[in-house]
Scaffold this active site. Structure first.
Site, PDB file in Angstrom:
ATOM      1  CG  ASP A  82      -1.907   1.087   1.287  1.00 17.29           C
ATOM      2  OD1 ASP A  82      -2.371   1.499   0.203  1.00 17.29           O
ATOM      3  OD2 ASP A  82      -2.265   1.530   2.390  1.00 17.29           O
ATOM      4  N   GLY A 179      -7.896   8.570   7.059  1.00 17.47           N
ATOM      5  CA  GLY A 179      -8.040   8.842   8.480  1.00 17.47           C
ATOM      6  C   GLY A 179      -9.488   8.976   8.904  1.00 17.47           C
ATOM      7  N   GLY A 206      -9.306   5.217   1.987  1.00 11.25           N
ATOM      8  CA  GLY A 206      -9.911   6.013   3.046  1.00 11.25           C
ATOM      9  C   GLY A 206     -11.301   5.588   3.455  1.00 11.25           C
TER      10      GLY A 206
END
Length: 284
Positions: A82, A179, A206
């Site tokens: 990633d 986040g 995300g």
């Protein structure tokens, strides 16, 4: 079954018309919690690690951990790199046996992104693994890097980018954020426009902060891989914190880490169900 190559996993995903979660690991406990849930669900998945987390375990150790567990599984899993931020990250992952890689050059201007991505693709072809790249830039906090602004994927660049780079998966910026502290706002009209012109499967980063009702629509927009990291880390840390709060003199590390493993598993299992619109009865 043994770890499968990323191309093989993409074939399975397409055949079954499912959306594969891509779950970030860092250590043995997180790895086992993720794979516990994947095996219980029987839905194929990526397990992945970013280079920022590699110093704790190393590429080889992560490969060995995931492979050892996957060898006993029935559900296909691919080990994925990633957010490889430079060419060496891609080289190290391929040489360690990873089944797919991401080269993230979104910090560069368009032509430089194309050039760096093409370099990674040409190298990965020698190992027979697919390459994911990012077009646009996703806002939010990715480990220690904070990007305060969205740079949405431009549909007019998608065809040219895919053709010039030879990339196999495209991560898009459509309002998703890294986040948990920013509000995502998925622009489904933009996602649909990108799907209509893109010749390769799409990836959504995300997903920790995106509402379930939006996540479970992604399979209908050409998205085959959805990344989840922050939710898993939060569950891990909170589990240990709760155990400490109950008894701050505890020293039975095995039971504390088993609680953390289950906390990770529960989050992953929930995400798998949401991504694929499954009811508990449908998960076999």
């Amino acid at each position: 079954m043994p770890l499968v190559n990323g191309f093989k996993l993409l074939e399975i995903i397409k055949e079954r018309h499912v959306c594969a979660g891509a779950y970030n690991t860092t250590d043995l406990i997180t790895t086992m919690g993720i794979l516990d849930a994947v095996e219980q669900s029987k839905i194929p998945a990526f397990i992945q690690i970013a280079p920022t987390n590699i110093p704790l375990s190393g590429y080889g150790y992560i490969f060995d951990m995931v492979k050892r567990y996957a060898d006993k599984m029935e559900t296909p899993v691919t080990l994925h790199l990633d957010h490889g931020k430079n060419f060496q990250n891609v080289v190290d992952a391929c040489r360690a046996g990873f089944g797919s890689v991401m080269t993230d050059n979104a910090q560069y201007e368009y032509d430089e992104n194309v050039a760096h991505t093409r370099q990674a693709v040409e190298f990965a072809q020698g190992y027979g693994v697919p390459v994911e790249a990012e077009l646009g830039a996703i806002a939010g906090k990715e480990d220690d890097y904070v990007n305060p602004d969205h740079k949405y994927t431009d549909p007019d660049q998608v065809v040219d980018f895919v053709e010039r780079t030879g990339v196999n998966l495209l991560a898009v910026a459509v309002g998703n954020v890294h986040g948990l502290n920013l509000d995502p706002n998925i622009k489904f009209d933009l996602l649909k426009e990108i799907q209509s012109v893109c010749k390769v499967p799409l990836v959504l980063h995300g997903a920790s902060g995106i509402p379930d009702e939006q996540i479970n629509q992604m399979v209908n927009y050409g998205v085959v891989k959805i990344n989840v990291a922050s939710d898993l880390r939060k569950a891990y840390i909170q589990s240990m914190g709760k155990d400490y709060e109950k008894d701050n003199d505890r020293f039975d590390l095995v039971n504390v880490t088993l609680d953390a493993r289950k906390a990770v598993k529960d989050v992953v299992y929930h995400k798998i169900n949401v991504m694929n619109k499954l009811s508990p009865a449908q998960v076999y």
